[in-house]
Design a protein around this motif. Sequence first.
Motif, PDB file in Angstrom:
ATOM      1  N   VAL A 101      -5.336  -2.003   0.287  1.00  0.00           N
ATOM      2  CA  VAL A 101      -4.665  -2.451   1.493  1.00  0.00           C
ATOM      3  C   VAL A 101      -5.007  -3.922   1.711  1.00  0.00           C
ATOM      4  O   VAL A 101      -6.176  -4.295   1.740  1.00  0.00           O
ATOM      5  CB  VAL A 101      -5.101  -1.616   2.722  1.00  0.00           C
ATOM      6  N   HIS A 102      -3.982  -4.727   1.854  1.00  0.00           N
ATOM      7  CA  HIS A 102      -4.185  -6.151   2.124  1.00  0.00           C
ATOM      8  C   HIS A 102      -4.354  -6.353   3.628  1.00  0.00           C
ATOM      9  O   HIS A 102      -3.549  -5.867   4.423  1.00  0.00           O
ATOM     10  CB  HIS A 102      -3.000  -6.969   1.615  1.00  0.00           C
ATOM     11  N   ILE A 103      -5.392  -7.068   4.008  1.00  0.00           N
ATOM     12  CA  ILE A 103      -5.646  -7.350   5.418  1.00  0.00           C
ATOM     13  C   ILE A 103      -5.476  -8.848   5.623  1.00  0.00           C
ATOM     14  O   ILE A 103      -6.224  -9.648   5.062  1.00  0.00           O
ATOM     15  CB  ILE A 103      -7.061  -6.919   5.839  1.00  0.00           C
ATOM     16  N   SER A 104      -4.492  -9.197   6.432  1.00  0.00           N
ATOM     17  CA  SER A 104      -4.253 -10.604   6.718  1.00  0.00           C
ATOM     18  C   SER A 104      -5.313 -11.129   7.682  1.00  0.00           C
ATOM     19  O   SER A 104      -6.052 -10.357   8.310  1.00  0.00           O
ATOM     20  CB  SER A 104      -2.866 -10.792   7.337  1.00  0.00           C
ATOM     21  N   HIS A 105      -5.362 -12.435   7.795  1.00  0.00           N
ATOM     22  CA  HIS A 105      -6.324 -13.065   8.713  1.00  0.00           C
ATOM     23  C   HIS A 105      -6.069 -12.610  10.153  1.00  0.00           C
ATOM     24  O   HIS A 105      -7.011 -12.325  10.894  1.00  0.00           O
ATOM     25  CB  HIS A 105      -6.225 -14.588   8.598  1.00  0.00           C
ATOM     26  N   GLU A 106      -4.811 -12.525  10.538  1.00  0.00           N
ATOM     27  CA  GLU A 106      -4.461 -12.078  11.889  1.00  0.00           C
ATOM     28  C   GLU A 106      -4.907 -10.643  12.142  1.00  0.00           C
ATOM     29  O   GLU A 106      -5.432 -10.320  13.208  1.00  0.00           O
ATOM     30  CB  GLU A 106      -2.952 -12.215  12.136  1.00  0.00           C
ATOM     31  N   ASN A 107      -4.703  -9.769  11.154  1.00  0.00           N
ATOM     32  CA  ASN A 107      -5.132  -8.385  11.303  1.00  0.00           C
ATOM     33  C   ASN A 107      -6.659  -8.281  11.369  1.00  0.00           C
ATOM     34  O   ASN A 107      -7.197  -7.470  12.111  1.00  0.00           O
ATOM     35  CB  ASN A 107      -4.582  -7.508  10.175  1.00  0.00           C
ATOM     36  N   GLN A 108      -7.338  -9.096  10.585  1.00  0.00           N
ATOM     37  CA  GLN A 108      -8.799  -9.089  10.627  1.00  0.00           C
ATOM     38  C   GLN A 108      -9.285  -9.531  12.009  1.00  0.00           C
ATOM     39  O   GLN A 108     -10.241  -8.978  12.546  1.00  0.00           O
ATOM     40  CB  GLN A 108      -9.383 -10.000   9.542  1.00  0.00           C
ATOM     41  N   GLN A 142       0.347  -0.938  11.388  1.00  0.00           N
ATOM     42  CA  GLN A 142       0.226  -1.730  10.169  1.00  0.00           C
ATOM     43  C   GLN A 142      -0.450  -0.956   9.030  1.00  0.00           C
ATOM     44  O   GLN A 142      -0.016  -1.005   7.891  1.00  0.00           O
ATOM     45  CB  GLN A 142      -0.587  -2.997  10.464  1.00  0.00           C
ATOM     46  N   PHE A 143      -1.529  -0.212   9.356  1.00  0.00           N
ATOM     47  CA  PHE A 143      -2.356   0.385   8.313  1.00  0.00           C
ATOM     48  C   PHE A 143      -2.289   1.909   8.227  1.00  0.00           C
ATOM     49  O   PHE A 143      -2.825   2.495   7.293  1.00  0.00           O
ATOM     50  CB  PHE A 143      -3.823  -0.026   8.497  1.00  0.00           C
ATOM     51  N   GLY A 144      -1.693   2.558   9.209  1.00  0.00           N
ATOM     52  CA  GLY A 144      -1.583   4.018   9.181  1.00  0.00           C
ATOM     53  C   GLY A 144      -2.939   4.703   9.106  1.00  0.00           C
ATOM     54  O   GLY A 144      -3.848   4.373   9.856  1.00  0.00           O
ATOM     55  N   ASN A 145      -3.070   5.624   8.151  1.00  0.00           N
ATOM     56  CA  ASN A 145      -4.319   6.381   7.994  1.00  0.00           C
ATOM     57  C   ASN A 145      -5.398   5.607   7.248  1.00  0.00           C
ATOM     58  O   ASN A 145      -6.493   6.126   7.042  1.00  0.00           O
ATOM     59  CB  ASN A 145      -4.046   7.697   7.263  1.00  0.00           C
ATOM     60  N   ASN A 146      -5.104   4.393   6.829  1.00  0.00           N
ATOM     61  CA  ASN A 146      -6.085   3.593   6.097  1.00  0.00           C
ATOM     62  C   ASN A 146      -7.101   2.919   7.014  1.00  0.00           C
ATOM     63  O   ASN A 146      -7.972   2.203   6.526  1.00  0.00           O
ATOM     64  CB  ASN A 146      -5.380   2.530   5.252  1.00  0.00           C
ATOM     65  N   ILE A 147      -6.968   3.126   8.300  1.00  0.00           N
ATOM     66  CA  ILE A 147      -7.916   2.534   9.251  1.00  0.00           C
ATOM     67  C   ILE A 147      -8.297   3.600  10.265  1.00  0.00           C
ATOM     68  O   ILE A 147      -7.487   4.449  10.629  1.00  0.00           O
ATOM     69  CB  ILE A 147      -7.311   1.288   9.950  1.00  0.00           C
ATOM     70  N   ASN A 148      -9.543   3.563  10.695  1.00  0.00           N
ATOM     71  CA  ASN A 148     -10.017   4.514  11.696  1.00  0.00           C
ATOM     72  C   ASN A 148     -10.637   3.721  12.849  1.00  0.00           C
ATOM     73  O   ASN A 148     -11.688   3.103  12.682  1.00  0.00           O
ATOM     74  CB  ASN A 148     -11.045   5.475  11.097  1.00  0.00           C
ATOM     75  N   LEU A 149      -9.982   3.752  13.983  1.00  0.00           N
ATOM     76  CA  LEU A 149     -10.456   3.016  15.152  1.00  0.00           C
ATOM     77  C   LEU A 149     -11.001   3.941  16.231  1.00  0.00           C
ATOM     78  O   LEU A 149     -11.255   3.505  17.346  1.00  0.00           O
ATOM     79  CB  LEU A 149      -9.318   2.166  15.728  1.00  0.00           C
ATOM     80  N   GLU A 150     -11.172   5.204  15.896  1.00  0.00           N
ATOM     81  CA  GLU A 150     -11.675   6.162  16.877  1.00  0.00           C
ATOM     82  C   GLU A 150     -13.194   6.080  16.929  1.00  0.00           C
ATOM     83  O   GLU A 150     -13.859   5.988  15.902  1.00  0.00           O
ATOM     84  CB  GLU A 150     -11.244   7.586  16.512  1.00  0.00           C
ATOM     85  N   ASN A 151     -13.741   6.126  18.145  1.00  0.00           N
ATOM     86  CA  ASN A 151     -15.181   6.137  18.326  1.00  0.00           C
ATOM     87  C   ASN A 151     -15.643   7.577  18.198  1.00  0.00           C
ATOM     88  O   ASN A 151     -15.383   8.400  19.050  1.00  0.00           O
ATOM     89  CB  ASN A 151     -15.543   5.569  19.704  1.00  0.00           C
ATOM     90  N   ASP A 152     -16.330   7.880  17.094  1.00  0.00           N
ATOM     91  CA  ASP A 152     -16.730   9.258  16.837  1.00  0.00           C
ATOM     92  C   ASP A 152     -18.008   9.650  17.552  1.00  0.00           C
ATOM     93  O   ASP A 152     -18.461  10.776  17.441  1.00  0.00           O
ATOM     94  CB  ASP A 152     -16.852   9.524  15.338  1.00  0.00           C
ATOM     95  N   GLY A 153     -18.622   8.724  18.285  1.00  0.00           N
ATOM     96  CA  GLY A 153     -19.817   9.039  19.043  1.00  0.00           C
ATOM     97  C   GLY A 153     -21.088   9.008  18.223  1.00  0.00           C
ATOM     98  O   GLY A 153     -22.166   9.245  18.740  1.00  0.00           O
ATOM     99  N   SER A 154     -20.977   8.729  16.919  1.00  0.00           N
ATOM    100  CA  SER A 154     -22.187   8.677  16.102  1.00  0.00           C
ATOM    101  C   SER A 154     -22.947   7.393  16.409  1.00  0.00           C
ATOM    102  O   SER A 154     -22.383   6.392  16.816  1.00  0.00           O
ATOM    103  CB  SER A 154     -21.835   8.747  14.620  1.00  0.00           C
ATOM    104  N   VAL A 155     -24.222   7.468  16.198  1.00  0.00           N
ATOM    105  CA  VAL A 155     -25.075   6.314  16.464  1.00  0.00           C
ATOM    106  C   VAL A 155     -24.976   5.374  15.277  1.00  0.00           C
ATOM    107  O   VAL A 155     -25.161   5.770  14.132  1.00  0.00           O
ATOM    108  CB  VAL A 155     -26.543   6.753  16.675  1.00  0.00           C
ATOM    109  N   VAL A 156     -24.664   4.132  15.554  1.00  0.00           N
ATOM    110  CA  VAL A 156     -24.581   3.124  14.509  1.00  0.00           C
ATOM    111  C   VAL A 156     -25.886   2.353  14.534  1.00  0.00           C
ATOM    112  O   VAL A 156     -26.279   1.810  15.565  1.00  0.00           O
ATOM    113  CB  VAL A 156     -23.390   2.168  14.754  1.00  0.00           C
TER     114      VAL A 156
END
Length: 149
Positions: A14-21, A127-141
């Motif tokens: 998956v190509h990520i443009s500067h704007e998407n980043q 833009q990315f469909g299933n190739n990105i995960n923006l959900e907060n899963d509640g795990s400790v980072v």
Amino acid sequence: MSSSIKSESSDSDVHISHENQKKINRFAIMNGWIEEIQDSLATKQTLLTHLEDAENDLLLSDVLMENPDMQIPVLVGESFVSFTNDEVQEHIEGLKKRTRLEIENLESRVKDIKCEMDVLKTALYEQFGNNINLENDGSVVERAPKFNA
């Protein structure tokens, strides 16, 4: 057969443009803000509960009913200052009003941030469909350690 392998490998590239980043970074920063604000909200709500408890204790105090002019020590900053029952109740009421206002402001800030995050999330999932995960899963980072320069 080779076409199915090729399509599988192309899905992972998956190509990520500067704007998407920039959008991804903005979303991550805002997610951190939400966590900080929610911590502050919990602290303010606990403070409000304690203030309400203190107010109720004053109202139900037998000693204060018998001695309405009795001086009550109140912690102000790092010192105790004596006030009458009425002055203490006014002080507590003022603190409660200020705390409620702070809670409202924090809740409003969370709402505004979540609205902007929803816009970013929609654009990024589009833009990315299933190739990105923006959900907060509640795990400790685990955060990277800070080094002194």
